[in-house]
Scaffold this motif. Structure first.
Motif, mmCIF file in Angstrom:
data_model
loop_
_atom_site.group_PDB
_atom_site.id
_atom_site.type_symbol
_atom_site.label_atom_id
_atom_site.label_comp_id
_atom_site.label_asym_id
_atom_site.label_seq_id
_atom_site.Cartn_x
_atom_site.Cartn_y
_atom_site.Cartn_z
ATOM 1 N N LYS A 75 -13.654 -23.468 -4.996
ATOM 2 C CA LYS A 75 -12.945 -22.223 -4.751
ATOM 3 C C LYS A 75 -12.617 -21.539 -6.068
ATOM 4 C CE LYS A 75 -9.019 -20.370 -2.097
ATOM 5 N NZ LYS A 75 -7.926 -20.719 -1.133
ATOM 6 N N TYR A 124 -10.140 -18.833 -8.094
ATOM 7 C CA TYR A 124 -8.822 -18.212 -8.095
ATOM 8 C C TYR A 124 -8.817 -17.111 -9.146
ATOM 9 C CZ TYR A 124 -7.578 -22.285 -5.353
ATOM 10 O OH TYR A 124 -7.533 -23.252 -4.382
ATOM 11 N N ARG A 154 2.803 -19.933 -9.092
ATOM 12 C CA ARG A 154 1.495 -20.206 -8.497
ATOM 13 C C ARG A 154 0.409 -20.219 -9.578
ATOM 14 N NH1 ARG A 154 -1.471 -22.788 -4.848
ATOM 15 N NH2 ARG A 154 -3.129 -21.542 -3.900
ATOM 16 N N ALA A 211 -13.951 -9.926 -6.507
ATOM 17 C CA ALA A 211 -13.681 -10.328 -5.129
ATOM 18 C C ALA A 211 -14.822 -9.906 -4.207
ATOM 19 C CB ALA A 211 -12.361 -9.713 -4.654
ATOM 20 N N THR A 233 -17.147 -12.506 -2.070
ATOM 21 C CA THR A 233 -17.276 -12.337 -0.620
ATOM 22 C C THR A 233 -18.741 -12.289 -0.217
ATOM 23 O OG1 THR A 233 -15.175 -11.130 -0.479
ATOM 24 C CG2 THR A 233 -16.730 -10.840 1.339
ATOM 25 N N PRO A 281 -15.370 -19.081 -1.298
ATOM 26 C CA PRO A 281 -13.932 -18.893 -1.040
ATOM 27 C C PRO A 281 -13.200 -18.486 -2.318
ATOM 28 C CG PRO A 281 -14.698 -20.996 -0.157
ATOM 29 C CD PRO A 281 -15.801 -20.465 -1.028
ATOM 30 N N PHE A 282 -12.226 -17.592 -2.177
ATOM 31 C CA PHE A 282 -11.467 -17.160 -3.344
ATOM 32 C C PHE A 282 -10.050 -16.771 -2.924
ATOM 33 C CE2 PHE A 282 -13.024 -13.200 -1.636
ATOM 34 C CZ PHE A 282 -11.981 -12.304 -1.848
ATOM 35 N N GLU A 283 -9.194 -16.667 -3.916
ATOM 36 C CA GLU A 283 -7.813 -16.217 -3.710
ATOM 37 C C GLU A 283 -7.415 -15.375 -4.910
ATOM 38 O OE1 GLU A 283 -3.318 -18.090 -3.933
ATOM 39 O OE2 GLU A 283 -4.891 -19.324 -3.031
ATOM 40 N N VAL A 318 -4.411 -14.143 -7.186
ATOM 41 C CA VAL A 318 -3.026 -14.472 -7.535
ATOM 42 C C VAL A 318 -2.505 -13.371 -8.448
ATOM 43 C CG1 VAL A 318 -1.497 -16.160 -8.613
ATOM 44 C CG2 VAL A 318 -3.535 -16.929 -7.368
#
Length: 428
Positions: free
Chosen positions: A173, A175, A190, A274, A278, A283-285, A287
């Protein structure tokens, strides 16, 4: 129940060590409270008792003996404290305790002590003990009071430490993490947790070493941009390389932190990254981080909004990507009665000055440049818009730097500039 007579026995907390405290005043109170908190069985001997010591006796927390100190009071005792206002009584307690090989502490008399009692600060899940070896208990208390005054900040730092093991990134993943304007203390909890546990860090030169040092030593670090502007095909190549690195390591099952100065979604190309992730099914997030405008303004005590000076803030990119052609910013429609925060304006400060003046901003509009905002080498330069270009050259302003335009800059005089290296600009 009143404490009358020479010996009044009352029920007290069972378990723990048997402790004798000689003295019934304020000093004794400071000894009794932490002892009870540790589960000690406390007996207090004194001719008189303060109202608080009386209350503790009446509630059964302690055993109280209303009498002058005698050696017999030390029978069965494991630890002794002398806390009276009479030095001769305190010395007698020390002498008797030492003769019986009982550890003894005498308030404000280190030579009579066989051990020292530190000042204690009890936080949420931790305890800090401060000792000066009995030589200066006032200093220890002052440090404890400082910790008490900064309890909120300590709680944040403790939470950061807790998150170190619990905020691990997931394998495979990415971030996209905002590193803030440069001060490590401004990282979100975080962000810190993910950075401390990551396998790979992808960053650029704007992220300082103090933040990079928070990553594990075994983490792979990749910098795709050195100091200096990357534009045109070079910029596109760099971004493609970043995309490729994020995808490659994530597909290898690594936790990847894409560390970006400020906030990823404010002039940080976080949106592009992002979109790529996609489309690649990775998968990514995202922050968030403290964006440069907010961080630098706070560090310089520059209010972005002010009831009497500015009711809006406009974030503007001072340096646009070459593939866009001309700048899409309509400078004429930027509110002149608000604050304009210009990112990446240092490399074309002459053009920014020209754009603002042509848009109708008065030449005497105040400005402030915050260079290396929130960092140890922060520098603040102020002046008037007409002199902006020449002053930036004269002062040799370098990136990273934020440019602020508007009346709210004048509020810095009343507030006091937040940098020891604040400079009012004049052009000879």
């Amino acid at each position: 129940m009143e404490l009358t007579g020479k010996n009044i026995s009352m029920s007290y907390r069972a378990g723990g060590k048997k402790v004798l405290v000689v003295g019934g005043g304020a000093v004794a109170e400071r000894k009794i409270r932490p002892l009870l908190a540790c589960g000690a069985a406390v007996t207090v001997v004194a001719k008189e008792f303060s109202s608080e010591v009386r209350r503790m006796a009446q509630s059964g927390e302690i055993r109280a003996i209303a009498a002058p100190f005698l050696g017999v009071h030390l029978e069965g005792v494991e630890i002794a404290f002398a806390a009276t206002s009479d030095a001769s009584v305190n010395r007698a307690v020390s002498r008797e305790a030492k003769r019986r090989r009982i550890p003894v502490n005498v308030a404000d008399s280190p030579e009579d002590c066989s051990f020292f009692l530190p000042a204690v600060f009890a936080g949420d899940g931790f305890t800090i003990a401060i000792s000066t070896g009995g030589k200066n208990p006032g200093t220890a208390r002052a440090i404890r009071e400082f910790l008490e005054d900064h309890a909120a900040e300590l709680s944040v730092r403790v939470e950061r430490g807790r998150r170190r093991g619990t905020q691990r990134g997931s394998p495979g993943k990415v971030y996209i993490v905002g590193a803030g304007p440069g001060n490590p203390d401004l990282l979100t909890v975080r962000a810190l947790g993910l950075l401390r546990s990551t396998d790979v860090v992808v960053y650029d030169y704007l992220v300082p070493e103090e933040i990079l040092a928070l990553a594990p030593r075994k983490a792979k670090r990749i910098c795709f941009s050195r100091r200096g502007r990357t534009s045109g095909h070079g910029s596109r190549w760099k971004q493609d390389a970043i995309h490729g690195a994020m995808a490659r390591f994530a597909r290898e099952g690594k936790s990847v932190v894409r560390l970006k100065s400020g906030d990823p979604l404010i002039f940080g190309r976080g949106g592009e990254e992002a979109e790529f992730l996609t489309a690649s099914g990775i998968p990514f997030e995202v922050v968030p981080g403290i964006t440069a405008a907010v961080g630098c303004a706070a560090a310089a005590n520059l209010p972005l909004t002010h009831r009497n000076m500015s009711s809006c803030v406009t974030f503007v990119a001072g340096n646009e990507a070459e593939e866009k052609g001309c700048s899409p910013v309509d400078w004429k429609h930027i509110p002149q009665d608000g604050t304009v925060a210009i990112y990446m304006g240092v490399t074309r400060v002459s053009g920014v000055t020209r754009d603002l003046l042509q848009a109708g901003f008065p030449p005497n509009t105040p400005f402030a440049i915050v260079e290396n905002g929130t960092r140890k080498d922060q520098r603040v330069i102020r002046g008037r818009l007409a002199d902006l270009s020449l002053l930036a050259e004269k002062k040799e302003v370098r990136s990273p730097a934020m440019l602020f335009i508007g009346k709210s800059v004048e509020a810095m005089e009343a507030i006091g500039m937040g940098s020891d290296r604040a400079e009012d600009g004049t052009v000879a």
